[in-house]
Write a protein that holds these residues in place. Structure first.
Motif, PDB file in Angstrom:
ATOM      1  N   TYR A  73       8.114  -3.432  -6.583  1.00 23.04           N
ATOM      2  CA  TYR A  73       6.915  -3.906  -7.103  1.00 23.04           C
ATOM      3  C   TYR A  73       6.381  -4.947  -6.068  1.00 23.04           C
ATOM      4  O   TYR A  73       6.825  -5.586  -5.515  1.00 23.04           O
ATOM      5  N   ARG A 117       1.303  -3.949  -7.589  1.00 21.46           N
ATOM      6  CA  ARG A 117       1.642  -2.556  -7.833  1.00 21.46           C
ATOM      7  C   ARG A 117       2.974  -2.013  -7.603  1.00 21.46           C
ATOM      8  O   ARG A 117       3.731  -2.597  -7.047  1.00 21.46           O
ATOM      9  N   TYR A 118       3.317  -1.014  -8.495  1.00 19.34           N
ATOM     10  CA  TYR A 118       4.657  -0.420  -8.150  1.00 19.34           C
ATOM     11  C   TYR A 118       4.532   0.653  -7.047  1.00 19.34           C
ATOM     12  O   TYR A 118       3.632   1.539  -7.151  1.00 19.34           O
ATOM     13  N   HIS A 119       5.524   0.708  -6.135  1.00 23.11           N
ATOM     14  CA  HIS A 119       5.512   1.576  -4.920  1.00 23.11           C
ATOM     15  C   HIS A 119       6.705   2.575  -5.298  1.00 23.11           C
ATOM     16  O   HIS A 119       7.894   2.124  -5.210  1.00 23.11           O
ATOM     17  N   HIS A 132       5.142   8.878  -0.948  1.00 26.82           N
ATOM     18  CA  HIS A 132       4.700   7.347  -1.448  1.00 26.82           C
ATOM     19  C   HIS A 132       3.644   7.813  -2.423  1.00 26.82           C
ATOM     20  O   HIS A 132       2.501   8.291  -2.237  1.00 26.82           O
ATOM     21  N   VAL A 146       1.687   5.144  -5.783  1.00 23.23           N
ATOM     22  CA  VAL A 146       1.586   3.828  -6.436  1.00 23.23           C
ATOM     23  C   VAL A 146       1.101   4.046  -8.044  1.00 23.23           C
ATOM     24  O   VAL A 146       0.577   4.890  -8.196  1.00 23.23           O
ATOM     25  N   SER A 147       1.557   2.899  -8.760  1.00 24.69           N
ATOM     26  CA  SER A 147       1.257   2.883 -10.095  1.00 24.69           C
ATOM     27  C   SER A 147       0.918   1.373 -10.528  1.00 24.69           C
ATOM     28  O   SER A 147       1.768   0.505  -9.967  1.00 24.69           O
ATOM     29  N   TRP A 194       0.608   7.863 -11.806  1.00 25.14           N
ATOM     30  CA  TRP A 194       0.696   7.731 -10.372  1.00 25.14           C
ATOM     31  C   TRP A 194      -0.270   8.378  -9.570  1.00 25.14           C
ATOM     32  O   TRP A 194      -1.050   9.188  -9.785  1.00 25.14           O
ATOM     33  N   GLY A 237       1.594  -2.546   2.613  1.00 26.48           N
ATOM     34  CA  GLY A 237       2.031  -1.493   1.623  1.00 26.48           C
ATOM     35  C   GLY A 237       1.493   0.095   1.866  1.00 26.48           C
ATOM     36  O   GLY A 237       1.894   1.025   1.026  1.00 26.48           O
ATOM     37  N   THR A 238       0.854   0.381   2.886  1.00 26.64           N
ATOM     38  CA  THR A 238       0.296   1.763   3.104  1.00 26.64           C
ATOM     39  C   THR A 238       0.761   2.018   4.483  1.00 26.64           C
ATOM     40  O   THR A 238       1.450   3.199   4.667  1.00 26.64           O
TER      41      THR A 238
END
Length: 349
Positions: free
Chosen positions: A20, A24-26, A45, A47-48, A54, A104-105
């Motif tokens: 988390y 967002r969840y990864h 990868h 995200v949600s 997702w 995160g990307t």
């Protein structure tokens, strides 16, 4: 699929990490983007916002000088996502490498790679680093095997880059020549130790409870510590994470060799019952989506069965009809029995 992460292109392998991060969840997972079969592994990868729906993001890790970027784990530290993966060289040597991302990307591989090499001699298997915070530092568990005996090895670090070997956390030949996907999670004041055995004993994914002090794991049941929770044929390589509310979430690889089908399981919350049993229950957002009566699941003459178009996919005796909840999705059923004390994960078509 409504409740599962899946892909229409490429080959979807097991989950590698779940975190988390910044609201967002990864989810990270093994991926061959070039073919619908196993090959040079990348880290996919997605995200949600809720662990159910997702959105795909660009591939997180690509193999470059290495042959493959195999399984591992993810952790948040100092505002970054850190990924730890099994790097497989062209001559099939396994080491641990790391990458990180501030946004995160986009992920950058560490200049110090490989950060961990095999500490054992002989015929050694060395894979699936699981990294977690421990006190003021970190612990890494490695799935391993030496000369035909499955093991879990332990390392410690203060900075995620420099690691010291602490020794064996587990060694037992009954699990086969290698133990994979080791995980530790603290749940309801109890530590849960998760492994994937090479052998079915009686299933591959096994759970134990006990106490962990950063050095040793003391099992609650010393004679038979590891037990099955999921009895289905299509449940492998689980990963765990703490959600935004502090609950421990588990997601696993759903893979059917019969149908060459794969997906990531629906999220499940890990709990420990008053009797000390590990239970897997549907995650909060899915509990009201269970059905009590399913066209796939039936109980009669003392047996619970999962069937599809005349084929029996699961058949087990129970003294009396258990409490059953079922999450149905495209081609899959996940059955939750007696408050999650047992689950059944299956592709039905």
């Amino acid at each position: 699929m409504k409740y599962h992460y899946s892909r229409k292109e490429g080959w979807l392998g097991n989950p590698c990490g779940l975190v988390y991060f910044k609201g967002r969840y990864h989810l990270f997972f093994q991926l061959n983007p070039d073919s619908p079969r196993y090959g040079r592994m990348h880290w996919g990868h997605a995200v949600s916002d809720d662990l159910i729906t997702w959105e795909d993001l660009p591939v997180a890790i690509f193999p470059d000088s290495e042959m493959s970027c195999n399984s591992g784990s993810a952790i948040i530290h100092e505002g970054k996502i850190w990924l730890f993966y099994t790097s497989v060289s062209e001559d099939y040597k396994e080491t641990v490498c790391a990458a990180y991302s501030e946004d995160g990307t986009g992920f950058v591989k560490c200049a110090e790679n490989p950060i961990v090499t095999v500490p054992l001699d002989g015929n050694v298997k060395f894979r699936d680093p699981f990294v977690m915070k421990c006190g003021n530092g970190f612990r890494m568990l490695m799935g391993a095997g030496q000369n035909g005996i499955g093991k879990v090895l332990q390392f410690e670090s203060e900075d995620l880059i420099n690691w010291n070997y602490k020794g064996e956390l587990l060694s037992d030949g009954k699990f086969g020549s290698v133990i994979e996907s080791p995980h530790l999670a603290e749940v309801d004041g109890k530590w849960v130790f998760i492994i994937q055995s090479e052998k079915h004993v009686p299933t591959k994914v096994l759970f134990a409870t006990g106490e962990y002090d950063g050095d040793r794991f003391v099992f609650d049941d010393e004679n038979n510590p590891f037990k099955s929770v999921d009895s289905g044929d299509d449940f492998f390589n689980p990963v765990t994470a703490e959600d935004e509310n502090g609950s421990i979430v588990l997601m696993a690889w759903m893979f059917s060799m019969r149908m060459n089908s794969s997906a990531i399981s629906c999220p499940r919350e890990i709990t420990v019952s008053r009797k000390g049993e590990v239970c897997l229950i549907p995650y909060a957002g899915l509990r009201n989506r269970q059905v009590i009566e399913s066209s796939f699941v039936s109980y009669g003459s003392g047996r619970l069965r999962v069937r599809f178009e005349g084929r029996t996919l699961f058949d087990k005796a129970y003294r009396e009809c258990p409490d059953i909840g079922v999450i149905e999705d495209v081609g899959t059923v996940e059955v939750f029995i007696d408050g999650g004390r047992e689950t059944i994960t299956l592709f039905v078509c």
